[in-house]
Design a protein around this motif. Structure first.
Motif, PDB file in Angstrom:
ATOM      1  N   ALA A 174     -19.324  27.383 -82.378  1.00 44.02           N
ATOM      2  CA  ALA A 174     -18.634  27.344 -81.087  1.00 44.02           C
ATOM      3  C   ALA A 174     -18.070  25.971 -80.758  1.00 44.02           C
ATOM      4  O   ALA A 174     -16.950  25.861 -80.240  1.00 44.02           O
ATOM      5  CB  ALA A 174     -19.577  27.794 -79.976  1.00 44.02           C
ATOM      6  N   LEU A 178     -14.189  25.240 -80.226  1.00 44.07           N
ATOM      7  CA  LEU A 178     -13.613  24.814 -78.955  1.00 44.07           C
ATOM      8  C   LEU A 178     -12.799  23.536 -79.111  1.00 44.07           C
ATOM      9  O   LEU A 178     -11.643  23.461 -78.691  1.00 44.07           O
ATOM     10  CB  LEU A 178     -14.736  24.594 -77.930  1.00 44.07           C
ATOM     11  N   GLY A 181      -9.752  23.989 -81.383  1.00 45.46           N
ATOM     12  CA  GLY A 181      -8.871  25.107 -81.065  1.00 45.46           C
ATOM     13  C   GLY A 181      -8.906  26.223 -82.077  1.00 45.46           C
ATOM     14  O   GLY A 181      -7.932  26.973 -82.209  1.00 45.46           O
ATOM     15  N   ARG A 185     -10.679  29.841 -76.130  1.00 41.46           N
ATOM     16  CA  ARG A 185     -11.514  28.976 -75.299  1.00 41.46           C
ATOM     17  C   ARG A 185     -12.655  29.748 -74.623  1.00 41.46           C
ATOM     18  O   ARG A 185     -13.790  29.295 -74.590  1.00 41.46           O
ATOM     19  CB  ARG A 185     -10.642  28.294 -74.242  1.00 41.46           C
ATOM     20  N   ALA A 188     -15.394  30.531 -77.153  1.00 45.23           N
ATOM     21  CA  ALA A 188     -16.140  29.337 -77.532  1.00 45.23           C
ATOM     22  C   ALA A 188     -17.092  28.908 -76.415  1.00 45.23           C
ATOM     23  O   ALA A 188     -18.262  28.571 -76.668  1.00 45.23           O
ATOM     24  CB  ALA A 188     -15.174  28.205 -77.868  1.00 45.23           C
ATOM     25  N   LEU A 189     -16.626  28.933 -75.168  1.00 43.28           N
ATOM     26  CA  LEU A 189     -17.494  28.563 -74.045  1.00 43.28           C
ATOM     27  C   LEU A 189     -18.647  29.557 -73.891  1.00 43.28           C
ATOM     28  O   LEU A 189     -19.776  29.174 -73.593  1.00 43.28           O
ATOM     29  CB  LEU A 189     -16.673  28.487 -72.757  1.00 43.28           C
ATOM     30  N   ARG A 244      -2.977  27.829 -80.075  1.00 45.91           N
ATOM     31  CA  ARG A 244      -4.011  27.242 -79.212  1.00 45.91           C
ATOM     32  C   ARG A 244      -3.950  25.727 -79.173  1.00 45.91           C
ATOM     33  O   ARG A 244      -4.368  25.109 -78.199  1.00 45.91           O
ATOM     34  CB  ARG A 244      -5.401  27.712 -79.678  1.00 45.91           C
TER      35      ARG A 244
END
Length: 255
Positions: A174, A178, A181, A185, A188-189, A244
């Motif tokens: 993750a 993040l 890219g 997003r 990943a969060l 991204r």
């Protein structure tokens, strides 16, 4: 003629690099999740709805715990076998994800953390499964104290041990996903939140009530790894990565 020769040389090279990318992550995640869930479901069905006993009961629960393993040896054996099987694709996932992050240009510790966490998670799951399998052996079931000890060890390794390490695997994918890219997003969060919950499940070793974090982090982590497995690109030039990160298309760079 020169262009055709160059393409002929480049194509085998491209195919070789593609082959070195390892197995696809998404199907791997589906396989180890399916094996793990199938083990739980098969055990419950074969035990007539009875679930794996909690290790948090006091001394009075020892006889009931021993009775569960005596009465449901086949269910325990099947569950243990399937969960041991699940540990194999989990280890392959960790190795493949780490290698792919390196190929995508990740030089931060995240890729190594993912590998270490995944291998630990696989090892703890395999150990828990083998301890559970031991509890299906008739020569062990006659010793109530031994049954209780093995059951507690199976929970500790397959619960906090496995889940905390699984959180490291999620975090290891993750964080670079993040920062570089490589992943959406939001995904990943969400992985970082699940990883934090997984690490907090360590508190289960101190407070029984913290065990509520285990299923949240475990099953949330498994679903996250499936999603990340399908969305993590194989190549840095993937259009999704460019979108991204705002990186230009290779043709634009050459122009």
């Amino acid at each position: 003629m020169r262009t055709e020769t160059t393409m002929a040389v480049q194509n085998p090279t491209a195919r070789r690099h593609e082959a070195q990318g390892g197995p696809p992550l998404g199907p791997l995640a589906l396989v180890f999740t399916a094996l793990f869930v199938a083990g739980l479901a098969a055990g419950i069905v074969m035990a007539g709805g009875a679930t794996f006993p909690s290790p948090f009961g006091g001394a009075d629960a020892t006889d009931d715990i021993a009775a569960y393993f005596r009465d449901h040896t086949d269910a325990v054996r099947i569950t243990a076998t399937l969960q041991f099987g699940a540990s194999v694709p989990l280890a392959i996932y960790a190795a493949t994800a780490s290698a792919r992050l390196h190929r995508l240009g990740v030089r931060a510790p995240g890729a190594t953390i993912a590998l270490a966490g995944g291998l630990l998670a696989s090892g703890f799951l395999a150990l828990s499964a083998l301890l559970s399998w031991t509890l299906s052996r008739p020569e062990v079931l006659g010793q109530t104290g031994v049954v209780r000890a093995f059951q507690t060890l199976a929970f500790a390794t397959g619960g906090p041990g496995h889940v905390v390490a699984l959180g490291l695997l999620v975090a290891g994918v993750a964080v670079p996903g993040l920062l570089a890219g490589l992943l959406p997003r939001g995904l990943a969060l969400g992985g970082l939140v699940l990883a934090a919950l997984a690490e907090l499940s360590t508190l289960t070793l101190l407070f029984d009530g913290a065990a509520v974090l285990l299923p949240i982090a475990r099953f949330g982590g498994l679903l996250w790894l499936i999603a990340a497995g399908f969305l993590l690109p194989r190549h840095r030039s993937d259009p999704r990565v460019r979108a991204r990160t705002g990186a230009p298309h290779p043709e634009e760079t050459r122009a």
